[in-house]
Design a protein around this motif. Structure first.
Motif, short mmCIF file in Angstrom:
data_model
loop_
_atom_site.label_atom_id
_atom_site.label_comp_id
_atom_site.label_asym_id
_atom_site.label_seq_id
_atom_site.Cartn_x
_atom_site.Cartn_y
_atom_site.Cartn_z
N GLY A 8 -7.55 -0.86 -5.02
CA GLY A 8 -8.30 -1.48 -4.37
C GLY A 8 -8.56 -3.13 -4.37
N LEU A 9 -7.42 -3.54 -4.43
CA LEU A 9 -7.09 -4.92 -4.40
C LEU A 9 -7.81 -5.77 -5.43
CD1 LEU A 9 -7.42 -5.47 -0.49
CD2 LEU A 9 -5.49 -4.64 -1.85
N ILE A 48 -5.73 24.31 -1.55
CA ILE A 48 -6.67 25.02 -2.49
C ILE A 48 -7.90 25.29 -1.42
CG2 ILE A 48 -8.35 24.66 -4.11
CD1 ILE A 48 -6.26 22.81 -5.54
N VAL A 49 -8.20 24.45 -0.46
CA VAL A 49 -9.28 24.90 0.32
C VAL A 49 -8.99 26.16 1.10
CG1 VAL A 49 -10.38 24.23 2.46
CG2 VAL A 49 -9.94 22.53 0.69
N THR A 92 0.82 -1.34 -0.09
CA THR A 92 0.16 -0.07 -0.05
C THR A 92 0.90 1.24 -0.09
OG1 THR A 92 -1.72 -0.95 1.16
CG2 THR A 92 -1.74 1.49 1.44
N ALA A 129 -4.88 19.75 -2.21
CA ALA A 129 -6.12 19.87 -2.13
C ALA A 129 -6.51 20.71 -0.80
CB ALA A 129 -6.94 18.64 -1.97
N LEU A 130 -5.88 20.44 0.23
CA LEU A 130 -5.95 21.39 1.44
C LEU A 130 -5.48 22.79 1.30
CD1 LEU A 130 -6.84 20.05 4.27
CD2 LEU A 130 -4.34 20.04 4.89
N PHE A 150 1.38 -3.02 -6.48
CA PHE A 150 0.08 -2.95 -5.48
C PHE A 150 -1.19 -2.95 -6.64
CE2 PHE A 150 -3.08 -0.20 -3.41
CZ PHE A 150 -3.63 -1.13 -2.52
N ALA A 201 -0.92 10.05 -3.36
CA ALA A 201 -1.80 10.59 -2.35
C ALA A 201 -1.23 11.74 -1.65
CB ALA A 201 -2.38 9.48 -1.52
N ALA A 253 0.64 3.60 -2.67
CA ALA A 253 -0.21 4.70 -2.93
C ALA A 253 0.19 6.07 -2.48
CB ALA A 253 -1.56 4.55 -2.21
N PHE A 254 1.28 6.34 -1.72
CA PHE A 254 1.73 7.49 -1.06
C PHE A 254 2.09 8.62 -2.02
CE2 PHE A 254 0.49 5.07 2.65
CZ PHE A 254 -0.38 5.88 3.13
N LEU A 268 -1.43 14.91 -3.54
CA LEU A 268 -2.61 15.49 -4.19
C LEU A 268 -3.44 15.90 -2.82
CD1 LEU A 268 -4.92 15.51 -5.82
CD2 LEU A 268 -5.27 13.03 -5.24
N ALA A 269 -3.19 15.16 -1.46
CA ALA A 269 -3.88 15.48 -0.26
C ALA A 269 -3.55 16.80 0.07
CB ALA A 269 -3.89 14.56 0.87
#
Lengths: 148, 536
Positions: B72-73, B25-26, B8, B22-23, B69, B15, B11-12, B18-19
């Protein structure tokens, strides 16, 4: 001044299109629909308002929230798959079923992801639409890089 | 030593940027005076975390590990596969490192207007696109990440909105969209012919495809990725756009954009078309030679720092293609030595080119111009920068004891050993021209009489700002020297990456393809091919 008929159409149709967008979003997982289409439909509803009443009032009311809304959508879009790590891996879905007034309701992380997609689409497409509707605002004179 | 990592973790690299983007932009919701420091802070955290993940992956893969990986498996080839080996991890690590180093540079030099328009979140989106393109194991997903890269880089190019920027951005986006369309076309033809987009399964089934179709897909991918990497003759977008944005943006682009295209060639050609890599060697060598020559000759005619350095980016890309062209030819140094040198050269180029562009960018920011004939005599005002720029320039030209020397030495060694005299000669000739061009650049900026009407703005800037501007150049030059001095160890590391990249069997095994229900394992290709190919 904008058309009187268009304002009438806007008054009647815009809420209906918003309802359509929400129903498209909710049926999205198993049937045609989903966050992207729902977002576009929602933006179309607001575009009708822009056409009927001009861009300025719409900009005044929601303009400053659009980009943060898209950011929040992106955040949901990355949170939902991250929750999946709890059950085995990135993007692994988690579903919860419960009864609400006799109807079985299924809620899960794919819907959260879809909601994120919808918010991003609404935020971004309305930003474009508002910018396209406003006629050539004067740009500030460009400032080149320098120390602040 | 056996290490194990939860898959997994792959994914980082996508992720995390992106995370935090996004934060960021908020936080645009807040007043700019508060939002911008917040976005800087978030970018800092994201870049440190990203580099930490990349370092873990680097240590893991360099000890011989591979990681795959399934999103979503969902078992491959049904879900989207992400894959990392040493080649992936090296790219993740150095792109992450460059982005982190450029953060203080951007913070010290960006004007308030560009910062308010969202530079920091967009830079993170660019990083996410690059990371995604590195780790993906799915051809269509690769296309998607190229689009993410394209959109993010388009916004960064246009940020600020000066007329020259809009002009450059439009050329950039139109020419790059053509590359993207070719990539999409290649993905479509692959799916239509082989019935899959999973890269492991493509590698498995490609030998079953008719040779003409294989050649078509390979050609499309070569033009698409070559366009992204700015190979001859599809490099025009680069010199017409790279000099227009803020210097921090140019430096970021030089370390990321063209290198992603080159990485994709390194990844896909040995995996999908090992035979074509040998059969097309003359073509690749001609392209490599022309890229080098056109780039370096173009650089001589350029009037500004960044225009000149943009042409050198193109020229250096030719060396990497030269390494790829001899990747699978048996040489006395072992199979894959050419690719190992090419990977080392890519890393060297990322470091040195970014060092030159941050150094040149600092000059441009402080003097208010990048025009060579309006600069001069900076050596007395900025002795440290002059020394660092000098070392970086000679590293680019390939002098010992820098990383450029090791890279070029390796390339010349392997081309000599495989009797490719012509390309070796061209590369030496281009190195000479590069040296001349670099000396000329250094002289224009740092030597001669200072221009009287232009004074450095740095006299009025606080010393912390000065330090932040100088940090990336200094760190990158030191890294280039380290790679040059410990050349053999660096080559050993890239040799691991190269041998993993050309090991198709291990790639396919790591991805662990599941048999398709209802069809015999690894047979559907025959079925699909039969129906698709029976038409005349």
């Amino acid at each position: 001044m904008t058309e009187i008929y268009l304002r009438l159409v806007d008054r009647v149709l815009t809420p209906l299109i918003v309802v359509l967008a929400i129903s498209l979003f909710l049926r999205g997982h198993d049937y045609p629909g989903g966050g992207f289409i729902a977002g576009l439909t929602f933006a179309a509803a607001i575009e009708l308002t822009i056409l009927a009443r001009g861009a300025a009032p719409v900009r005044r009311q929601i303009g400053r929230y659009l980009l943060p809304l898209a950011g929040f959508g992106l955040l949901l879009g990355v949170t939902a798959p991250l929750l999946g790590i709890y059950t085995g891996g990135f993007f692994k879905s988690i579903w919860v079923k419960f009864d609400l007034l006799g109807v079985t309701v299924k809620v899960g992380t794919p819907q959260l992801f879809d909601l994120g997609v919808m918010l991003v689409v609404i935020g971004m497409s309305l930003t474009y639409l508002l910018n396209l509707s406003e006629r050539g605002k004067e740009q500030e004179s460009p400032v080149f890089a320098g120390h602040r | 030593m056996e290490m194990s990592l939860p898959p997994t973790i792959l994914a980082f690299p996508v992720a995390i940027p992106l995370a935090f983007a996004a934060l960021g932009i908020v936080f645009q919701l807040m007043r700019p005076t508060r939002a911008v420091p917040m976005q800087q802070f978030l970018a800092g955290i994201a870049l440190v975390c990203n580099l930490a993940v990349a370092s873990v992956l680097l240590v893991f893969t360099l000890s011989g590990g591979r990681l795959a990986f399934q999103m979503g498996l969902w078992p491959a080839p049904f879900g989207i596969t992400v894959y990392a080996d040493a080649l992936t991890a090296i790219m993740l690590f150095f792109v992450g490192l460059l982005s982190l180093l450029l953060l203080p540079f951007a913070m010290a030099s960006l004007d308030a207007r560009r910062e308010r328009q969202g530079f920091y979140p967009m830079a993170l989106v660019l990083l996410m696109g690059a990371n995604g393109a590195f780790i993906t194991g799915d051809l269509f997903n690769l296309y998607v990440f190229y689009e993410v890269l394209l959109m993010a880089s388009f916004v960064l190019l246009a940020l600020g909105g000066t007329p020259s920027q809009i002009n450059g951005s439009i050329r950039y986006v139109v020419l790059n969209l053509m590359g993207s369309i070719l990539l999409l076309l290649a993905a479509g033809i692959t799916y239509g012919t082989l019935g899959t987009l999973n890269m492991a399964q493509i590698a498995e089934r490609m030998p079953l495809a008719p040779p003409a179709v294989t050649a078509l897909i390979a050609g499309l991918l070569l033009v698409a990725f070559g366009g992204k990497a700015a190979l001859f003759p599809v490099f025009f977008w680069l010199p017409s756009s790279y000099h227009t944005p803020h210097p921090a943006v140019t430096a970021l682009f030089s370390g990321v954009l063209t290198k992603v295209g080159m990485y994709s060639l390194f990844r896909t050609f040995p995996l999908f078309f090992p035979d074509l890599l040998i059969a097309w060697q003359p073509l690749l060598l001609v392209l490599a030679g022309l890229t080098m020559l056109v780039g370096v000759l173009g650089a001589f005619a350029q009037p500004t720092i960044r225009r000149l350095l943009s042409f050198h980016i193109i020229s250096q890309i030719g060396y990497m293609l030269m390494g790829l062209a001899v990747a699978l030819i048996p040489s006395p140094f072992g199979v894959g030595f050419g690719l190992a040198v090419a990977i080392l050269f890519l890393v060297h180029n990322q470091l040195v080119k970014t060092a030159l562009l941050t150094g040149g960018g600092q000059v441009e920011i402080e003097m208010g111009t990048g025009k060579l004939n309006e600069l001069g005599g900076l050596v007395s005002q900025k002795p440290l920068l002059a020394v660092l720029f000098f070392i970086a320039a000679f590293s680019l030209a390939g002098f010992p004891p820098t990383s450029g020397f090791i890279g070029k030495l390796g390339l010349i060694e392997v081309t000599f050993a495989t009797d490719k005299w012509l390309i070796a000669g061209v590369s030496i000739f281009v190195s000479l021209l590069t040296t001349m061009s670099m000396i000329r650049l250094w002289q224009y900026i740092f030597w001669g009489k200072p221009h009287t009407q232009r004074r450095s703005r740095s006299e009025y800037a606080p010393s912390t700002t000065q330090a932040m501007l100088l940090t990336p150049t200094a760190v990158l030059v030191v890294l280039s020297l380290l790679i040059g001095i410990f050349g053999q160890r660096a080559l050993d590391a890239t040799q691991i990456a190269a041998s993993q990249a050309i090991d198709r069997k291990a790639y396919i095994e790591t991805v662990n393809l599941q048999p398709t229900p209802g069809v015999q394992a690894s047979e559907p290709s025959a079925a699909v091919l039969g129906t698709r190919m029976s038409a005349p």
